[in-house]
Design an enzyme around this catalytic site. Structure first.
Site, PDB file in Angstrom:
ATOM      1  N   ARG A  83     -69.328  -2.137 -69.851  1.00  0.00           N
ATOM      2  CA  ARG A  83     -69.109  -1.596 -68.513  1.00  0.00           C
ATOM      3  C   ARG A  83     -70.328  -1.908 -67.673  1.00  0.00           C
ATOM      4  NH1 ARG A  83     -67.225   3.663 -66.064  1.00  0.00           N
ATOM      5  NH2 ARG A  83     -67.789   3.312 -63.890  1.00  0.00           N
ATOM      6  N   ARG A  92     -63.158  -1.904 -63.862  1.00  0.00           N
ATOM      7  CA  ARG A  92     -64.038  -1.566 -64.974  1.00  0.00           C
ATOM      8  C   ARG A  92     -63.364  -1.821 -66.314  1.00  0.00           C
ATOM      9  NH1 ARG A  92     -64.493   3.636 -62.775  1.00  0.00           N
ATOM     10  NH2 ARG A  92     -65.283   2.545 -60.982  1.00  0.00           N
ATOM     11  N   ASP A  95     -63.597   3.292 -68.486  1.00  0.00           N
ATOM     12  CA  ASP A  95     -64.092   4.461 -67.764  1.00  0.00           C
ATOM     13  C   ASP A  95     -63.708   5.682 -68.588  1.00  0.00           C
ATOM     14  OD1 ASP A  95     -65.153   5.908 -65.640  1.00  0.00           O
ATOM     15  OD2 ASP A  95     -63.272   5.937 -64.523  1.00  0.00           O
ATOM     16  N   ASP A  97     -63.954   9.829 -68.536  1.00  0.00           N
ATOM     17  CA  ASP A  97     -64.273  10.982 -67.704  1.00  0.00           C
ATOM     18  C   ASP A  97     -63.957  12.280 -68.438  1.00  0.00           C
ATOM     19  OD1 ASP A  97     -65.079   9.525 -65.486  1.00  0.00           O
ATOM     20  OD2 ASP A  97     -63.077   9.474 -64.607  1.00  0.00           O
TER      21      ASP A  97
END
Ligand code: ROI
Length: 148
Positions: A83, A92, A95, A97
């Protein structure tokens, strides 16, 4: 044990591979186990449209890691997936989260829990519904979203 929901997203270089490998990488983190995973979901990019479609998923984990420790672990995995910090809302490879962390409300310069945008993002909510059978609670929204 902490119960945590994590969203995964990728739209570069074989996104299905990156999401699947990301789930395995998280399962291998210290004191951490993936309890449940959603299907993979393909969606158009939210934000700038001049990028490829995304593959998204949500997982439920149990972990002894604390929020910032877990954030560091997830950022290490993102880095292993090459990344690159490009522009905001740009494409990307992976990712990761943190969405929900127990019933915690957490405000830190590096991390806000619950994830402040999750409530606006179908590509997060739909897999989250699948993983929880619609039965989850976003702390700052009380029980409004606990359907069953
Ligand atoms: N759009 C979709 N569909 N899925 C994502 O994971 C995603 N991630 C992002 C932005 C650029 C906001 N758009 C996205 O970071």
């Amino acid at each position: 044990m902490n119960i945590v929901f994590i969203a995964l997203g990728s739209n570069l270089n074989n996104p299905i591979y990156h999401v699947e490998k990301g789930i395995r990488d998280i399962n291998h983190l210290l004191n951490t186990k993936v309890l449940k995973r959603s299907s993979l979901y393909k969606s158009k990019p939210i934000g700038p449209q001049n990028q490829r479609d995304y593959i998204n998923a949500v997982i439920k984990i149990e972990t002894l890691q604390e929020p910032i420790e877990l954030l560091d672990s997830l950022q290490d995995i993102e880095t292993q997936h090459h990344r690159r910090k490009t522009k905001r809302w740009g494409p990307r490879t992976l990712d990761l989260d943190i969405l929900i962390f127990n019933e915690l409300e957490f405000n830190h310069k590096r991390l806000t829990i619950p994830h402040p945008e999750m409530i606006n993002r179908d590509f997060v909510l739909i897999p989250l519904y699948e993983v929880t059978n619609y039965n989850f609670m976003i702390p700052k929204y009380g029980k409004l979203l606990q359907y069953i």
